[in-house]
Design an enzyme around this catalytic site. Structure first.
Site, PDB file in Angstrom:
ATOM      1  N   GLU A   4       0.835  -1.192   0.000  1.00 22.74           N
ATOM      2  CA  GLU A   4       0.000   0.000   0.000  1.00 22.74           C
ATOM      3  C   GLU A   4       0.872   1.245   0.000  1.00 22.74           C
ATOM      4  O   GLU A   4       1.856   1.338   0.745  1.00 22.74           O
ATOM      5  CB  GLU A   4      -0.899  -0.015   1.242  1.00 22.74           C
ATOM      6  CG  GLU A   4      -1.775   1.213   1.412  1.00 22.74           C
ATOM      7  CD  GLU A   4      -2.615   1.164   2.681  1.00 22.74           C
ATOM      8  OE1 GLU A   4      -3.506   2.017   2.813  1.00 22.74           O
ATOM      9  OE2 GLU A   4      -2.374   0.277   3.538  1.00 22.74           O
ATOM     10  N   LYS A  89      -9.095   3.493  -2.982  1.00 20.26           N
ATOM     11  CA  LYS A  89      -9.645   3.084  -1.685  1.00 20.26           C
ATOM     12  C   LYS A  89     -10.911   3.874  -1.377  1.00 20.26           C
ATOM     13  O   LYS A  89     -10.938   5.104  -1.482  1.00 20.26           O
ATOM     14  CB  LYS A  89      -8.590   3.305  -0.595  1.00 20.26           C
ATOM     15  CG  LYS A  89      -8.950   2.737   0.765  1.00 20.26           C
ATOM     16  CD  LYS A  89      -7.784   2.916   1.723  1.00 20.26           C
ATOM     17  CE  LYS A  89      -8.079   2.300   3.081  1.00 20.26           C
ATOM     18  NZ  LYS A  89      -6.950   2.486   4.028  1.00 20.26           N
ATOM     19  N   CYS A 123      -6.075  -2.443   2.669  1.00 19.93           N
ATOM     20  CA  CYS A 123      -6.041  -2.314   4.129  1.00 19.93           C
ATOM     21  C   CYS A 123      -7.430  -2.538   4.732  1.00 19.93           C
ATOM     22  O   CYS A 123      -8.049  -3.566   4.494  1.00 19.93           O
ATOM     23  CB  CYS A 123      -5.447  -0.951   4.500  1.00 19.93           C
ATOM     24  SG  CYS A 123      -4.744  -0.888   6.168  1.00 19.93           S
TER      25      CYS A 123
END
Length: 293
Positions: A4, A89, A123
């Protein structure tokens, strides 16, 4: 698969010190170095994938060419050196909201490589059950989860997700020691307050990379406090074998009881009407990225 926010790097100050406290120069550096697609950095990443002819999935901080908002993004590059997919995201977590904006449903897609269907979430997006289910329904076989999350709890999450959809899961973390931050980095001595180091030690990112099989067992990892590349041979027949017992979007689903509605329309700041009514614009996602422009 790379972690990430791997390019240009994790905005570590959001976790090592109070937010909004003297971070203007650091944020400016992040914005200046954020990846623009298409652009020179994206072109370089595409070339890295094309040179050995491999699929490359990398986490980046991304922004629009003339924009200031930064997105936590996964970029998928094909062996031909083309951008095959991009996922922003959906929800930045906690202090991440001071540096990253929110994506939309248009980037929730699984990529068909020709031999395997790959996709995933970033995540703590992995804790969003409806987002997971939407990707499950697209037939994902190898799940990619770049993250900054630490500890055994996260490894348990990776194992649960593997068992939930009976697929391979690759969870990838960065690893960074305070000594690895360049001495010339602006405000370096302010990045790590004494109380942070006392409570967390010198590993800013200690790693947690794993590869998990469809039955939830660990194939490799977790790798912590060292740099290491994990490699595993994935037998995709294991996915079908495991889904014989439990397929959450097939025989183990009850669409007569549960129904998921997903809005996959992009949400641009401005929508223009150009040309004859009803004429669709070109799809930009598969354009060659080439080199610097």
């Amino acid at each position: 698969m790379l972690p990430e926010a791997f390019v240009p790097g994790t905005p570590i100050w959001i976790d090592t010190r109070p937010i909004w406290d003297g971070d203007e120069e650091w944020f400016t550096l992040l914005a200046e170095n954020a990846v623009v697609v298409p652009g020179p950095v994206a072109g370089r990443l595409a070339a890295i994938a094309a040179e050995p002819g491999v699929w490359l999935v990398v986490g980046v901080s991304e922004r629009e060419r003339h924009g200031a908002t930064i997105y936590n993004t996964m970029l998928y590059f094909s062996p031909a050196g083309r951008l095959a997919g991009r996922h922003r995201k959906l929800v930045p977590t906690g202090s991440e909201r001071t540096v990253w904006g929110m994506g939309d449903g248009s980037t929730l897609k699984v990529i068909d490589t020709g031999t395997v269907r790959i996709g995933g979430l970033t995540c703590w997006e992995n804790y969003m059950p409806l987002a997971r289910f939407h990707l499950y329904a697209q037939g994902v076989q190898v799940w990619l989860a770049p993250t900054l999350a630490l500890g055994d709890g996260w490894v348990a999450t990776m194992r649960h997700i593997a068992r939930e959809n009976r697929m391979f899961v690759i969870g990838v973390n960065p690893v960074l020691h305070t000594d690895q931050v360049p001495t010339g980095f602006p405000g370096r001595d302010q990045l790590f307050l004494p109380e942070y180091l006392a409570g967390n030690g010198p590993w800013v990112e200690e790693g947690n990379t794993v590869i998990v099989s469809p039955d939830g067992s660990l194939m490799a990892g977790p790798v912590r406090q060292r740099e290491e590349t994990l490699i595993a041979d994935l037998n995709l027949r294991a996915v079908a074998v495991q889904r014989r017992h439990m397929d959450p979007v097939g025989h183990y689903n009850r669409p007569d009881v549960f129904r998921l509605h997903v809005d996959t329309r992009p949400r641009p700041a401005v929508t223009e009407t150009v040309g004859p009514a009803g004429q669709a614009g070109p799809e930009p996602s598969d354009e060659p990225l080439g080199g610097p422009r």
